[in-house]
Scaffold this active site. Structure first.
Site, PDB file in Angstrom:
ATOM      1  N   PRO A   2       1.249 -49.324  12.160  1.00  0.00           N
ATOM      2  CG  PRO A   2       1.443 -50.939  13.812  1.00  0.00           C
ATOM      3  CD  PRO A   2       2.238 -49.980  12.988  1.00  0.00           C
ATOM      4  CD  GLU A   3      -0.668 -43.853  10.805  1.00  0.00           C
ATOM      5  OE1 GLU A   3      -1.559 -42.990  10.726  1.00  0.00           O
ATOM      6  OE2 GLU A   3       0.445 -43.739  10.271  1.00  0.00           O
ATOM      7  CE  LYS A  51      -1.210 -43.877  17.348  1.00  0.00           C
ATOM      8  NZ  LYS A  51       0.077 -43.466  16.734  1.00  0.00           N
ATOM      9  CG  ASN A 176       4.874 -40.733  12.369  1.00  0.00           C
ATOM     10  OD1 ASN A 176       4.749 -39.564  12.721  1.00  0.00           O
ATOM     11  ND2 ASN A 176       5.607 -41.612  13.028  1.00  0.00           N
ATOM     12  NE  ARG A 263      15.795 -39.114   9.253  1.00  0.00           N
ATOM     13  CZ  ARG A 263      16.551 -40.200   9.202  1.00  0.00           C
ATOM     14  NH1 ARG A 263      17.034 -40.714  10.305  1.00  0.00           N
ATOM     15  NH2 ARG A 263      16.817 -40.779   8.050  1.00  0.00           N
TER      16      ARG A 263
END
Ligand SMILES: [Zn+2]
Length: 274
Positions: A2-3, A51, A176, A263
């Site tokens: 979710p963004e 968000k 991300n 990562r």
């Protein structure tokens, strides 16, 4: 993941389903609000802020108007369930349930919040405690490139651009996936210190960020390449070791142990050399 775009759609769906209707049931499966009962209050609306989601309810008796603040974090969803729809997640993952209409009535709607990362309830007059820290919202009516740029400059200039894009106090809405995609399309290595990028470049990146989220806010499947076909929607995110769509170099992902390098960060060593 979710963004801002996902949250925008969730807010819109809740807003269209509930606004103007009276709650017939509320069920909070979080200890702090286990005894709260919002039945009888009218839903005044749901808006996205970056968000975060804010759902507002009317006053009831001596109790002032209230705002429910939720955040989807990694796994959360809001499902708008109409009669006959299956629940999209198992019961034990339910955190909040809000219903309008009588049970078994044709106009019954249940809003089901599963695996929500944050659930807070407070008087609407105090809702800034939930979202007051946020920078300009990429999908909000208050979007302001100059203010976002000012906040980028106000942060530690040694911080990586990828980290600054994610900082919701600088600008609200990037997660991300968009973080990696914005850096790729801008030709900027995600670990570049923000201080090494001039104002013109940062401004371009902000304009691009807004355009990317805007283009996705009403789409079911997020795409940054403009191609809707599965497997072709993103430039670099999730594509470790696959060939870059532009130059063919192998996409890299930040490794564990690289200081400050998460990562979840992907880039093309050919297109984003510096
Ligand atoms: Zn490339």
């Amino acid at each position: 993941m979710p963004e801002g775009d996902t949250v925008y759609r969730a807010a819109r769906e809740l807003d269209e389903a509930l606004t103007g209707r009276v709650l017939t049931l509320s069920d909070f499966r979080v200890p702090a609000y286990a005894t709260v009962d919002l039945a009888g209050r009218t839903v005044l609306g749901t808006i996205p802020r970056g968000k975060h989601l804010l759902t507002r309810f009317s006053a009831a008796g001596d109790s002032p108007p209230l705002t429910l603040h939720t955040h989807l974090k990694m796994e959360g969803i809001w499902q708008v369930q109409r009669p006959g729809d299956k629940w999209r997640r198992p019961t034990h993952l339910l955190r909040v349930r809000l219903a309008v209409g009588e049970r078994d009535a044709a106009d019954r709607i249940d809003a089901l919040g599963f695996e929500l990362g944050v659930v807070d309830l407070a008087p609407t007059a105090e809702e800034d405690t939930f979202v007051g820290h946020l920078g300009p919202d990429l999908l909000g009516p208050d979007w302001d490139v100059d203010e976002a740029l000012r906040r980028m400059r106000g942060t530690d200039q040694d911080r990586a651009i990828a980290e600054v894009l994610l900082d919701q106090r600088v600008l609200a809405g990037v997660g991300n996936v968009f973080k990696s995609e914005i850096c790729f399309v801008s030709g900027v290595h995600p670990h570049t210190p923000v201080g090494q990028l001039d104002d013109a470049k940062l401004r371009k990146m902000l304009v691009l960020s807004q355009r990317m989220l805007e283009a996705n806010k009403l789409r079911g499947e997020r795409t940054t390449t403009g191609i809707a076909r599965r497997g072709q929607r993103l430039w670099v995110y999730g594509r470790r070791d696959q060939p870059c769509r532009r130059c063919g170099a192998k996409i890299r992902r930040a490794e564990d142990g690289e200081p400050g390098k998460e990562r979840s960060t992907y880039w093309c060593p050919g297109c984003q050399a510096t």
